[in-house]
Design a protein around this motif. Structure first.
Motif, PDB file in Angstrom:
ATOM      1  N   THR A 196     -48.424  51.093 -23.241  1.00  0.00           N
ATOM      2  CA  THR A 196     -49.602  51.265 -24.083  1.00  0.00           C
ATOM      3  C   THR A 196     -50.683  50.286 -23.626  1.00  0.00           C
ATOM      4  N   PRO A 197     -51.946  50.540 -23.992  1.00  0.00           N
ATOM      5  CA  PRO A 197     -53.007  49.593 -23.625  1.00  0.00           C
ATOM      6  C   PRO A 197     -52.711  48.172 -24.091  1.00  0.00           C
ATOM      7  N   ASP A 198     -52.036  48.032 -25.228  1.00  0.00           N
ATOM      8  CA  ASP A 198     -51.734  46.701 -25.752  1.00  0.00           C
ATOM      9  C   ASP A 198     -50.731  45.947 -24.876  1.00  0.00           C
ATOM     10  N   ASP A 199     -49.947  46.668 -24.046  1.00  0.00           N
ATOM     11  CA  ASP A 199     -48.933  46.051 -23.186  1.00  0.00           C
ATOM     12  C   ASP A 199     -49.483  45.647 -21.822  1.00  0.00           C
ATOM     13  N   ARG A 200     -50.714  45.999 -21.526  1.00  0.00           N
ATOM     14  CA  ARG A 200     -51.283  45.762 -20.199  1.00  0.00           C
ATOM     15  C   ARG A 200     -51.931  44.389 -20.104  1.00  0.00           C
TER      16      ARG A 200
ATOM     17  N   LEU B 199     -55.818  46.475 -17.622  1.00  0.00           N
ATOM     18  CA  LEU B 199     -56.755  47.160 -18.524  1.00  0.00           C
ATOM     19  C   LEU B 199     -58.051  47.499 -17.799  1.00  0.00           C
TER      20      LEU B 199
ATOM     21  N   TRP C  19     -56.150  56.092 -35.966  1.00  0.00           N
ATOM     22  CA  TRP C  19     -56.669  54.732 -35.803  1.00  0.00           C
ATOM     23  C   TRP C  19     -57.061  54.182 -37.168  1.00  0.00           C
TER      24      TRP C  19
ATOM     25  N   ASP D 201     -60.645  49.840 -36.216  1.00  0.00           N
ATOM     26  CA  ASP D 201     -60.599  50.205 -34.800  1.00  0.00           C
ATOM     27  C   ASP D 201     -61.648  51.264 -34.462  1.00  0.00           C
TER      28      ASP D 201
END
Length: 170
Positions: free
Chosen positions: A2-6, A11, A139, A143
């Motif tokens: 997920t974007p949060d893991d990058r 990113l 969302w 957000d």
């Protein structure tokens, strides 16, 4: 992933491909979908509506008064003038756009939206919002609003590029 893991680099490297995936087609996924032809018409009408901004970006194509021409449409949309001419003709035939004499030079034709064109754009803007709400339905409100603010800031930065001074290379 997920974007949060990058990582920050991952990113930033993913932004270009993400923009490549953005499609107007999502407007066909919502209630009362907009056709591809109407999406193209909306792009043309949007350029005419945003004419003063285009006038600053394309001084050779648009008059100081913000009058829009077919050449201005071509320049703003980065298409060949013949393509722009066909798109303008289609919008005129649909009743959304009309050619009128320039207030600066009566020999020149400029473009303006008809009342039907203004109504069409109001419907299209509602459709765009519905698509945004559909896509971001899961969302949080925070957000959604943060993304909207950042996207508008990004687009404003694109508009301001012409004012940015080149950086000195070392």
């Amino acid at each position: 992933m997920t974007p949060d893991d990058r990582t920050p680099d991952e990113l930033l490297d993913a932004i270009g491909p993400a923009f490549g995936k953005l499609k107007r087609g999502v407007l066909q996924e919502v209630e009362n979908p907009i056709s591809t032809k109407d999406s193209t018409r909306a792009m043309v009408l949007g350029v005419v509506l945003g004419c003063p901004a285009v006038a600053q970006e394309q001084p050779g194509q648009v008059g100081e008064s913000g009058e829009m021409t077919v050449g201005g449409i071509a320049a703003a949309m980065c298409v060949d003038p013949s393509v722009a001419s066909r798109m303008v003709t289609d919008s005129i035939k649909a009743g959304y756009l009309r050619r009128v004499p320039s207030q600066l030079d009566g020999r020149r034709a400029v473009l303006e939206l008809s009342s039907e064109g203004l109504e069409f754009m109001a419907r299209f803007r509602k459709q765009q919002r519905a698509a945004f709400e559909y896509i971001t339905a899961e969302w949080s409100e925070t957000d959604r609003l943060d993304f909207a603010r950042l996207m508008l800031r990004y687009v404003d930065a694109i508009d301001d590029l012409k004012n940015r001074k080149p950086t000195a290379e070392a």
